[in-house]
Design an enzyme around this catalytic site. Structure first.
Site, PDB file in Angstrom:
ATOM      1  N   ASP A 224       0.848  -1.189   0.000  1.00  0.00           N
ATOM      2  CA  ASP A 224       0.000   0.000   0.000  1.00  0.00           C
ATOM      3  C   ASP A 224       0.885   1.242   0.000  1.00  0.00           C
ATOM      4  O   ASP A 224       1.833   1.337   0.793  1.00  0.00           O
ATOM      5  CB  ASP A 224      -0.912   0.000   1.229  1.00  0.00           C
ATOM      6  CG  ASP A 224      -1.921   1.134   1.189  1.00  0.00           C
ATOM      7  OD1 ASP A 224      -2.964   0.965   0.545  1.00  0.00           O
ATOM      8  OD2 ASP A 224      -1.651   2.181   1.792  1.00  0.00           O
TER       9      ASP A 224
ATOM     10  N   HIS B 129      -4.775  14.506  -9.098  1.00  0.00           N
ATOM     11  CA  HIS B 129      -4.877  13.091  -9.460  1.00  0.00           C
ATOM     12  C   HIS B 129      -3.954  12.706 -10.618  1.00  0.00           C
ATOM     13  O   HIS B 129      -3.532  11.552 -10.702  1.00  0.00           O
ATOM     14  CB  HIS B 129      -6.328  12.756  -9.813  1.00  0.00           C
ATOM     15  CG  HIS B 129      -7.237  12.800  -8.621  1.00  0.00           C
ATOM     16  ND1 HIS B 129      -7.285  11.801  -7.678  1.00  0.00           N
ATOM     17  CD2 HIS B 129      -8.127  13.735  -8.201  1.00  0.00           C
ATOM     18  CE1 HIS B 129      -8.159  12.095  -6.739  1.00  0.00           C
ATOM     19  NE2 HIS B 129      -8.692  13.272  -7.034  1.00  0.00           N
TER      20      HIS B 129
ATOM     21  N   ASP C 149      -1.495   9.585 -10.486  1.00  0.00           N
ATOM     22  CA  ASP C 149      -1.331   8.520 -11.483  1.00  0.00           C
ATOM     23  C   ASP C 149       0.138   8.294 -11.809  1.00  0.00           C
ATOM     24  O   ASP C 149       0.582   7.152 -11.999  1.00  0.00           O
ATOM     25  CB  ASP C 149      -2.097   8.874 -12.759  1.00  0.00           C
ATOM     26  CG  ASP C 149      -3.603   8.807 -12.571  1.00  0.00           C
ATOM     27  OD1 ASP C 149      -4.056   8.249 -11.558  1.00  0.00           O
ATOM     28  OD2 ASP C 149      -4.327   9.325 -13.447  1.00  0.00           O
TER      29      ASP C 149
ATOM     30  N   GLU D 289      -4.409   2.342  -4.699  1.00  0.00           N
ATOM     31  CA  GLU D 289      -2.963   2.460  -4.508  1.00  0.00           C
ATOM     32  C   GLU D 289      -2.362   1.174  -3.951  1.00  0.00           C
ATOM     33  O   GLU D 289      -1.271   1.184  -3.379  1.00  0.00           O
ATOM     34  CB  GLU D 289      -2.643   3.631  -3.579  1.00  0.00           C
ATOM     35  CG  GLU D 289      -3.050   3.433  -2.130  1.00  0.00           C
ATOM     36  CD  GLU D 289      -4.473   3.838  -1.833  1.00  0.00           C
ATOM     37  OE1 GLU D 289      -4.768   4.110  -0.663  1.00  0.00           O
ATOM     38  OE2 GLU D 289      -5.300   3.888  -2.781  1.00  0.00           O
TER      39      GLU D 289
END
Length: 200
Positions: free
Chosen positions: A93, A106, A110, A134
C-alpha cells in the site's frame, strides 16, 4: 468492448475461408502464378498472425491494468486459483496516497502509481499485480516467507531513497496555488504485509 474484438475476429477469418475454398478445389491449381498449396499456406499463416494479434489485444484488455501496465486484479485471482499451496503473497500500500492526491492532483497521483509499479517490477523478481487504488500485490510461488521478506524489504528501502519530482502543476481547484508545486521533490514510501499459503 466486445464488438471490436468480434469485428477483428471476423476479419481474421477471411483468409481461413479463402484457404478452405482453395482446399475444396484441385491442390495443384495455380493461382496468380503460384502453386495452390503455397497460396493455402499463405492464407493460413496470415490467419494465425491475425488470430494471435486479436487474442493478444483481448488478453491485454482483460488482464492488464491500463494505467500502470502491470497485471490487474482479475489476473491475480485467476493466478491464485491455480497456485495451489506453498506460495507467498505481499500486499503493498502506498503511504498517505490520498494526501498526495489532495495536494498535487490526481494526474500526479497517477504518475506515482506508474512509478511505484515500475519500481516494484524492476526490484522484485516476481509478478506484480495492481490490486486496486494504490494497492499492489506480489506473488511468489514456491518461496519462503523469510526469502520473500528480504526481497520485499530491499524493494521498500530502495523506493524510500528515490525522489519523485512533480512534473506538472495541479489543475484541480484547491489550496495549492498554480505552478507552486511544479518541480517539488517528494518521497514516496510503501507499507507491505506478507502471508504464506502453507502446504497441507
Amino acid at each position: 468492448r466486445i464488438r471490436g474484438f468480434a469485428v477483428a475476429l471476423g476479419v481474421a477469418l477471411v483468409p481461413v475461408l479463402f484457404a478452405v475454398h482453395a482446399l475444396a478445389g484441385p491442390v495443384d491449381r495455380a493461382v496468380i502464378g503460384l502453386p495452390g498449396a503455397h497460396i493455402i499456406s499463405s492464407f493460413l499463416a496470415v490467419s494465425v498472425i491475425l488470430f494471435h494479434a486479436v487474442f493478444s489485444m483481448y488478453w491485454h484488455r482483460v488482464y492488464m491494468d491500463e494505467l500502470t501496465g502491470v497485471p490487474n486484479r482479475r489476473a491475480l485471482e485467476e493466478e491464485l486459483q491455480n497456485a495451489g499451496t506453498g506460495y507467498v503473497v505481499a500486499m503493498i500500500d502506498i503511504d498517505h496516497f490520498k494526501a498526495y492526491n489532495d495536494r498535487f492532483g490526481h494526474e500526479e497521483g497517477d504518475n506515482v502509481l506508474r512509478m511505484v509499479a515500475s519500481h516494484l517490477e524492476h526490484e522484485i523478481n516476481s509478478r506484480v499485480y495492481r490490486f486496486g487504488g494504490e494497492e499492489f500485490v506480489v506473488l511468489w510461488r514456491r518461496a519462503t516467507v523469510e526469502g520473500a521478506f528480504q526481497v520485499m524489504e530491499r524493494a521498500r528501502c530502495s523506493l524510500e531513497k528515490r525522489v519523485f519530482h512533480v512534473r506538472q502543476p495541479r489543475s484541480e481547484a484547491g489550496s495549492c496555488p498554480p505552478d507552486s508545486a511544479l518541480g517539488v521533490a517528494v518521497g514516496v514510501t510503501v507499507s507491505a504485509g506478507l502471508a504464506l499459503a502453507a502446504s497441507e
